[in-house]
Design an enzyme around this catalytic site. Structure first.
Site: not given
Lengths: 156, 788, 290
Positions: B222, B372-373, B742
């Protein structure tokens, strides 16, 4: 290691290959035939990213041996399009945002395609049930259902 | 907000069909495992069955005899090049391959390189390793007890298993307020370890070209530029130089934070390619992915919330023990070892707050934030929203009413929180009101009361979260020292089409479409004519990548600024072509015209052509701009979620009857894509709330290490999400946009947990830790005598 | 996820298949749908020297009722069972069962013979077969023999099948009038094995009292569990709230589940009770024609 000469028809074209008994169908497709549209997402037959049609029925190609497909017909995502024209299932996924990263999408579409062959007007419940062997992490399934409904309408 | 551009141009606000889809729906996506290079070899990894053990010996002779196996790489091999250890993104260190001992089950122990993946798998089975098991530390509390085995014996002078202590807030001020509070509610919450499990696992193809001295790595990453720099720093001493390293992030099958860290597999594969002079591919299988790659959560939280009798919340105190596994390999910005946990004051104006987090080592895989936090915002929001609900129930107040009474009011923005964040904009009450209207809140409460009389268990849970995304301003944010700006390089061609390259990297978020829409919005060039590229470090401008919902806030802004710079130059060219002064020109999407004489106009396409064929004397030819955007602040999306559950008194199963999500991410680029992000995020919020958990037995054996027991929801477990929006633009972002990727993963779990506890509160239940499995619920029902 | 090497044969007659099994008694296994066997081989959790694929042997997949017996070929796929109108109307317990095995994709390949022959008490068909009083036909080099389902499951992953035998047919007595059955499964998600599941087949007399009851539990011990006490208790009684609850309690007391991620022993036993009650209720409704 036993080797076998097999003949498999993939997306309408006959292919011959000499393979080990243990070669998985998904590897025959991806590595030998270089059809990389079918994906691998797990190792315990859960995720369904590897779904293809075997004699018209959707199966997890990671849990089929290439030798089991000898003399049979396989359809992969690459076979959905005909003469450059997208199949309504493909159109549906595009139109209704049924994909994000695209990794589960080929398997999801093959399952959806097979569903619509059998059931021209599935309910939402029936769609969700039919794709319950295909995992998606991106879409939350809402738009996948809409994509299949779009395709169903186009096909009717 | 109605779009300002036509459907043909498709700027902001249009639900444009995605430009990237044609290749995916044809099965022509190019993921790392699809890449085949001539002479390519395959690498597979031998992993430790033990959580903590000394390696007595590694015998590779049998493996080398397996047909097709070319080499076996061990820690000894890498130690020759000082590559057996590497830095983590949090400036800790972790092993690439061990030379002395292993520190978690499934740790990489050796790697086999072979001509095909089947031979590599056979080779792995044939490597023989002798282990001497050592005492295992899995309980983070026990890890801190005096006398606990010290795990990081590689660190000189380390006498315990502590990693860091972090805190924010005024300790004395909080103590005073707690004493002054009319009511204080306390609750311990465990937020268990989970794994993001994108459907594509991690992997790479490393291709070292000996003739050119250049390393190309196709990689599931990413953050390609950061990887390139890290490789140059880590392996500079063996001859890898940054201008001769190319990282290519092709199509990525989901990232969600799991594809940010540098995993040992990547480094071993690069080493193999450099040594063998051939391309080498490594693709992990799913069990390796779950068992060894970076996890998320694993926070043991102790929270206290103080309030006045009327429900006005005044003070918050949170103490957390963070289990990081054997190395702190979380991918946080460097000054934030607990990420952005200090957003835990949430949507409420606490006078005082204290948040502290202590990191600890255990015999588990390293990591901490890959799911995804938003950098620990899931943990922070779960804590505050659970505590607010507990307070509401303690005070016998309606949870919606309590929230509305407390929300930071819209006129107070920009709002500085007790823990130092300046929230840019918010209108929390409007989002909650909308959610309540959609779900029919008052009717549901009536229904609940009636059902309760008949012994039926129904619950309503709310989560009114504030998110914090868009890392981030250079004065506070960096990763390994690299500031967290992001970038866009925009070039308009003579025929009026454009190429835009960014420093971020989509893994399904639709940047090829949304960024094109931003350019279209600013320049009036149809989005269909804007080619967006990301992920190739040879061509893309430097950026920090896509995670923590930062792309729109940073790179999206850079795109807008770059486009405005292009527009500024276009104005000059237009003035020249129209023989008018710049001040007399009026802009509408796609053209400049002369004030008062609209027929005297030049389209952006005509201007683009002129930039190459008829540009003003004294001006450089061409029409392009680069922007490296340093955001002045983070952005603060928010929302209110309402979840309705029915509990099966026989089995304890929780059925989500309805889930309404109202989100606010400021101005929206593509509504359809935002909805998709919410649907996916909600599903990734529900899964940890009801299904997902990784745990370890006392020997450090993982429980839940494959899809047999690590439960991802199918279309049958996933409810039909209901979504809506409010729009409160960000005052500082060039487009008024905030991130959104998110929000739903952050907001959903407490809504679900609150709903279940709400259904059971009258039985004396205050908390059930997620995942709320049927057995956990059944246990409570059984204890309270209401199980069927 | 890559299996170790093995040999593979795909005989085109049953006789050839049996011969291959007989010649390779130590190391050969039958490959039917492969949906239980291949996952094990991919994880290298089971060694096999030769797979004998019976996929090309004709005449092994059928569903027909004749002479008072339902006969199902061993190689009949779960999807066929799921879609069979005959099963839905006359053997709903079987219909229920087939539709909750794994997921729809796996059911396109998985076979009922494989589901039984694998000997996994977590598989769904064994309990239903017990409740229905089935017999399985094992065909070997010396011919066919019938094995009562109660004698078929010997232990964990161990059945009465000899290494050289193939499970070629399942025989179920056609139910008399006023019969009904059901299979109710609690799973953590679609595709999982049962946390608990109960299979019930009832026949009611003219007055409404139970004439015959078959009750069995999935994943409640090393072999599928027949709840004989519960069955005996019900015979002669009318089904009402009390008798149903007592039968369910007795059924659960026969359960010997092991604790795992699906649940503790206590939870699984209680779920056996809850599901047995639900399955009894459903079976009773179907028996009464409601």
């Amino acid at each position: 290691m036993a080797q076998h000469q097999i003949r498999v028809t993939v997306n309408g074209s006959p292919h011959e290959a000499r393979v080990e008994s243990r070669l998985l169908l998904v590897h025959l497709l991806r590595e030998v035939l270089r059809l990389t549209g079918t994906h691998i997402g797990c190792d315990t037959t859960h995720c369904g990213a590897c779904t293809v049609l075997l004699d018209g029925e959707p199966v997890k190609s990671c849990t089929v041996l290439a030798v089991q497909a000898d003399g049979r017909e396989v359809t992969t995502v690459e076979g959905l399009e005909k003469d450059g024209k997208l199949h309504p299932v493909q159109e549906g996924f595009w139109q209704m945002h049924g994909l994000q990263c695209g990794y589960c999408t080929p398997g999801m579409m093959m399952t959806s395609y097979a569903l619509l062959q059998r059931n021209r007007n599935p309910t939402e419940e029936q769609i969700r049930e039919a794709i319950s062997g295909n995992l998606c992490r991106c879409t939350g399934y809402v738009n996948i259902v809409k994509s299949v409904q779009y395709a169903a309408e186009k096909l009717r | 907000m109605d779009p300002k551009t036509t459907a043909e141009v498709s700027g902001m606000g249009h639900s444009m069909k995605r430009k990237e889809d044609p290749r995916f729906i044809r099965g022509q996506g190019r993921y790392v495992d699809d890449i085949q290079l001539p002479g390519m070899l395959h690498l597979d990894i031998v992993r430790s069955p033990f959580a903590h053990a000394r390696i007595k010996s590694i015998r590779t002779d049998k493996a080398m005899k397996v047909p097709g196996v070319l080499a076996v790489i061990t820690g000894e091999t890498l130690a020759k090049f000082n590559l057996h250890w590497m830095p983590t993104l949090m400036s800790d260190t972790q092993m690439v391959l061990p030379t002395e001992k292993v520190m978690y089950q499934a740790q990489e122990v050796a790697a086999v390189v072979a001509t095909d993946r089947y031979a590599a798998a056979d080779g792995v089975e044939a490597v023989e390793v002798d282990y001497d098991p050592l005492p295992v530390v899995v309980d983070p509390f026990k890890a801190l007890e005096p006398g606990a085995p010290v795990l990081r014996t590689d660190k000189k002078d380390k006498k315990d298993n502590r990693i860091f202590h972090w805190e924010a807030g005024d300790r004395q001020g909080v103590e005073r307020e707690m004493k002054a509070a009319d009511v204080v509610v306390k609750q311990d919450l465990y937020i268990p370890r989970i794994h993001v499990c994108s459907i594509e696992t991690c992997g790479c193809v490393a291709d070292f070209d000996r003739a050119m001295g250049k390393l190309t790595v196709y990689m599931t990453t990413q953050a390609p530029h950061a990887i390139r720099t890290v490789f140059a720093l880590v392996a500079g001493h063996v001859g890898l130089s940054e201008e001769k390293i190319r990282i290519v992030s092709p199509d990525i099958g989901g990232g969600f934070g799991g594809k940010v860290p540098v995993y040992p597999g990547y480094v071993i594969t690069v080493a193999a390619s450099v040594v063998l002079g051939r391309p080498v591919k490594w693709i992990e299988d799913r069990m390796e992915n779950i068992q060894a790659d970076s996890f998320a959560r694993d926070y043991h939280v102790s929270a206290e919330l103080g309030a006045k009798r009327d429900g006005t919340m005044t003070v918050l105190r949170i103490k957390t023990l963070a289990d990081h596994g054997y190395a702190d390999a979380a991918a946080n910005p460097s000054k934030f070892p607990a990420g952005l946990f200090s957003i835990c004051t949430g949507s409420y104006p606490f006078k005082q707050a204290l948040a502290e987090v202590d990191g600890v080592y255990t015999n588990k895989p390293p990591g901490g934030i890959a799911y995804r936090c938003s950098f620990r915002v899931t943990e922070a929001v779960h804590t505050i929203e659970r505590m607010v609900d507990i307070l509401a129930h303690e005070l016998k107040m309606d949870p919606a009413e309590l929230r509305k009474r407390n929300f930071i009011p819209p006129e107070k923005f920009p709002y500085r929180s007790a823990l130092g964040w300046e929230y840019d904009s918010g209108n929390y009450g409007a989002a909650l009101d909308k959610a309540m209207a959609i779900v029919g809140y008052a009717d549901l409460r009536r229904e609940q009361a009636e059902k309760r009389k008949r012994g039926e268990l129904m619950g309503i849970g709310i989560s009114s979260f504030t998110e914090i995304v868009g890392a981030g301003p250079s004065k506070q944010f960096d990763i390994l020292g690299i500031k967290m700006f992001d970038s866009c390089e925009l070039r308009v061609h003579p025929t009026g089409k454009a190429l835009a390259r960014f420093g971020t990297k989509s893994q399904g978020q639709g940047h090829e479409t949304t960024y094109a829409q931003i350019i279209a919005e600013e320049l009036g060039i149809p989005a269909a004519h804007v080619q967006v590229e990301e992920g190739d470090t040879d061509t893309a401008p430097y950026g920090l990548g896509t995670y923590a919902s930062r792309s729109t806030p940073t790179a999206g802004a850079a795109g807008a600024i770059a486009a405005r710079r292009v527009r500024d130059k276009a104005r000059k060219i237009a003035a020249y072509l129209l023989e008018a002064s710049e001040e007399d020109l009026v802009w509408e999407p796609g053209k400049f015209s002369v004030k008062g004489a609209p027929q005297r106009a030049k389209t952006i396409q005509e201007i683009a052509l002129a930039a190459y064929t008829n540009h003003p004397p004294g001006m450089e030819a061409g029409l392009e701009a680069v922007d490296y955007y340093d955001p002045p602040n983070l952005t603060f999306p928010f929302g209110s979620y309402i979840c309705v559950v029915d509990i099966d008194r026989g089995t304890g199963e929780v059925k989500i009857r309805r889930f309404v999500a109202v989100d606010d991410c400021g101005n929206i680029i593509n509504p359809m894509i935002v909805d998709g992000q919410i649907h996916g995020g909600l599903t990734m919020g529900m899964a940890p709330a009801l299904l997902e958990e990784i745990s370890y037995d006392d020997q450090g054996n993982i429980q839940g290490g494959s899809f047999m027991d690590y439960l991802l929801p199918t279309a049958m477990e996933t409810p039909r999400w209901e979504t809506d929006k409010t729009v409160t633009p960000s005052p500082h972002h060039p487009l008024g946009a905030k991130g959104v990727g998110e929000s739903a993963t952050v907001g959903a779990p407490p809504a679900i947990a609150n709903a279940v506890v709400d259904a059971l509160w009258h039985l004396g239940v205050r908390n059930i830790d997620i995942p709320i499995t049927p057995e956990k619920v059944w246990k409570v029902l059984h204890e309270k005598g209401v199980a069927l | 996820m890559i299996p170790a090497s093995f040999d593979y044969q795909a005989p085109s007659t049953l006789a050839d298949a049996l011969r291959l099994l007989d010649q390779n008694r130590e190391g050969a296994k039958v490959l039917s749908g492969g949906q239980s066997l291949l996952p094990l081989l991919k994880l290298r959790l089971g060694q096999v020297e030769m797979l004998v694929d019976i996929g090309k042997v004709p005449g092994l997949d059928y569903i027909r009722e004749e002479g008072g017996t339902l006969r199902i070929g061993g190689r009949t796929r779960e999807v066929e069972l799921e879609r069979s109108e005959l099963l839905r109307s006359r053997y709903p317990a079987l219909s229920d069962t087939a539709s909750v095995i794994a997921d729809p994709l796996v059911r396109n390949l998985a076979t009922i013979g494989g589901n039984l022959a694998h000997g996994d008490p977590a598989n769904d068909h064994p309990a239903t077969m017990m409740a229905l009083g089935a017999r399985v036909v094992a065909t070997g080099p010396k011919g066919q023999r019938e094995i009562a389902i109660d004698e078929f499951f010997r232990g964990l992953f161990s059945t009465a099948l000899e290494p050289s035998e193939i499970l070629t047919e399942i025989r179920i007595p056609a139910p008399p009038p006023r019969s009904g059955g059901a299979y109710v499964k609690l799973e953590r998600k679609v595709g999982d094995f049962a946390t608990a599941a109960a299979a019930v087949q009832l026949t009611l007399g003219a007055g409404g009292a139970v004439e015959r009851a078959g009750i069995a539990l999935t994943n409640a011990g090393p072999t599928p569990v027949r709840a004989r006490e519960a069955e005996k208790y019900l015979v002669g009684k009318k089904l009402d709230e009390k008798t149903l609850a007592e039968a369910a309690r007795l059924a659960a007391s026969a359960a010997r589940p092991s604790a795992d991620r699906r649940g503790s022993v206590e939870y699984k036993r209680e779920m056996a009770r809850v599901l047995a009650a639900r399955a009894l209720e459903k079976a009773a409704r179907r028996a009464e024609g409601r």
